[in-house]
Design an enzyme around this catalytic site. Structure first.
Site, mmCIF file in Angstrom:
data_model
loop_
_atom_site.group_PDB
_atom_site.id
_atom_site.type_symbol
_atom_site.label_atom_id
_atom_site.label_comp_id
_atom_site.label_asym_id
_atom_site.label_seq_id
_atom_site.Cartn_x
_atom_site.Cartn_y
_atom_site.Cartn_z
ATOM 1 N N VAL A 1 0.873 -1.173 0.000
ATOM 2 C CA VAL A 1 0.000 0.000 0.000
ATOM 3 C C VAL A 1 0.907 1.218 0.000
ATOM 4 O O VAL A 1 2.075 1.137 0.365
ATOM 5 C CB VAL A 1 -0.979 0.036 1.201
ATOM 6 C CG1 VAL A 1 -2.011 -1.065 1.089
ATOM 7 C CG2 VAL A 1 -0.240 -0.037 2.513
ATOM 8 N N SER A 2 0.355 2.357 -0.407
ATOM 9 C CA SER A 2 1.182 3.542 -0.601
ATOM 10 C C SER A 2 1.444 4.353 0.655
ATOM 11 O O SER A 2 2.467 5.002 0.771
ATOM 12 C CB SER A 2 0.538 4.459 -1.646
ATOM 13 O OG SER A 2 0.456 3.785 -2.882
ATOM 14 N N THR A 3 0.518 4.349 1.600
ATOM 15 C CA THR A 3 0.694 5.204 2.772
ATOM 16 C C THR A 3 0.526 4.413 4.056
ATOM 17 O O THR A 3 -0.097 3.350 4.077
ATOM 18 C CB THR A 3 -0.322 6.370 2.779
ATOM 19 O OG1 THR A 3 -1.637 5.840 2.823
ATOM 20 C CG2 THR A 3 -0.158 7.232 1.535
ATOM 21 N N GLN B 1 -3.020 3.303 5.198
ATOM 22 C CA GLN B 1 -3.778 2.322 4.427
ATOM 23 C C GLN B 1 -3.583 0.936 5.032
ATOM 24 O O GLN B 1 -2.610 0.668 5.725
ATOM 25 C CB GLN B 1 -3.342 2.333 2.959
ATOM 26 C CG GLN B 1 -3.767 3.593 2.223
ATOM 27 C CD GLN B 1 -3.259 3.593 0.784
ATOM 28 O OE1 GLN B 1 -2.153 3.186 0.501
ATOM 29 N NE2 GLN B 1 -4.104 4.072 -0.106
#
Length: 185
Positions: free
Chosen positions: A9-11, A14
């Site tokens: 996931v990017s952040t 998340q």
């Protein structure tokens, strides 16, 4: 032959649980996961570990192609590296594998779509920021890490890995903050 899962996931806010559950349900004995941007392969240590671990006949599984990356060239290079090790790449949604020739074509097209999607996201973000600035409502992003705390931990003698663990970020972020602090001094 091992089935190895990779989730991303990017952040930090998340959630990886959906991807992890799906990869476990597909029979992945080993799953590596990380919370980092897919814009490039920089700073993606878990992905590098997975690639190094692959042996002939192994299968790398991801829930969606954009979990491998958002840049077509990076994704295709990654798939090529897996194949050089004698391993296959399987994307679960939609179900595509590099075991067959048609899988390569489909993965190339999906990689291009992921890259276009990233460009559209950045364009919409840029437009939104411009509208907010024009309305006087834009204040910029909020700092996610306490930079002074990181510099203080370094002054106490902690190394980058220990600092990253203590504050819950990557070593690369620690290096960037420490480097920026030397420029400001």
């Amino acid at each position: 032959m091992a089935r190895i899962g990779y989730a991303r996931v990017s952040t930090l806010d998340q959630d990886l649980d959906g991807q992890l559950d799906r990869l476990r349900a597909e029979g992945c004995a080993i799953i590596r996961a990380e919370k980092v941007s897919g814009a490039s392969r920089d700073g993606r240590s878990e992905l590098a570990t997975v690639i190094e671990f692959l042996r002939p006949g192994d299968e790398l599984l991801v829930t969606r192609l954009d979990r491998l990356g958002r840049d077509t060239r990076d994704v295709l290079n990654l798939i090529h590296e897996c194949e050089q090790r004698g391993a296959f790449v399987t994307v679960l949604d939609p179900h595509v594998s590099t075991r067959g020739e048609m899988g390569h074509v489909v993965l190339t097209v999906l990689g291009m779509v992921a890259q276009m999607e990233r460009r559209f996201i950045k364009e919409r973000q840029r437009e939104g920021i411009e509208r907010a600035k024009a309305a006087g409502a834009y204040r910029g992003g909020w700092p996610r890490l306490n930079r002074q705390h990181i510099v203080a931990l370094r002054a106490e003698g902690l190394g980058p890995a220990a600092i990253a663990k203590a504050v819950g970020c990557s070593r690369m972020q620690v290096y960037r903050i420490l480097y920026a602090s030397t420029l400001e001094a």
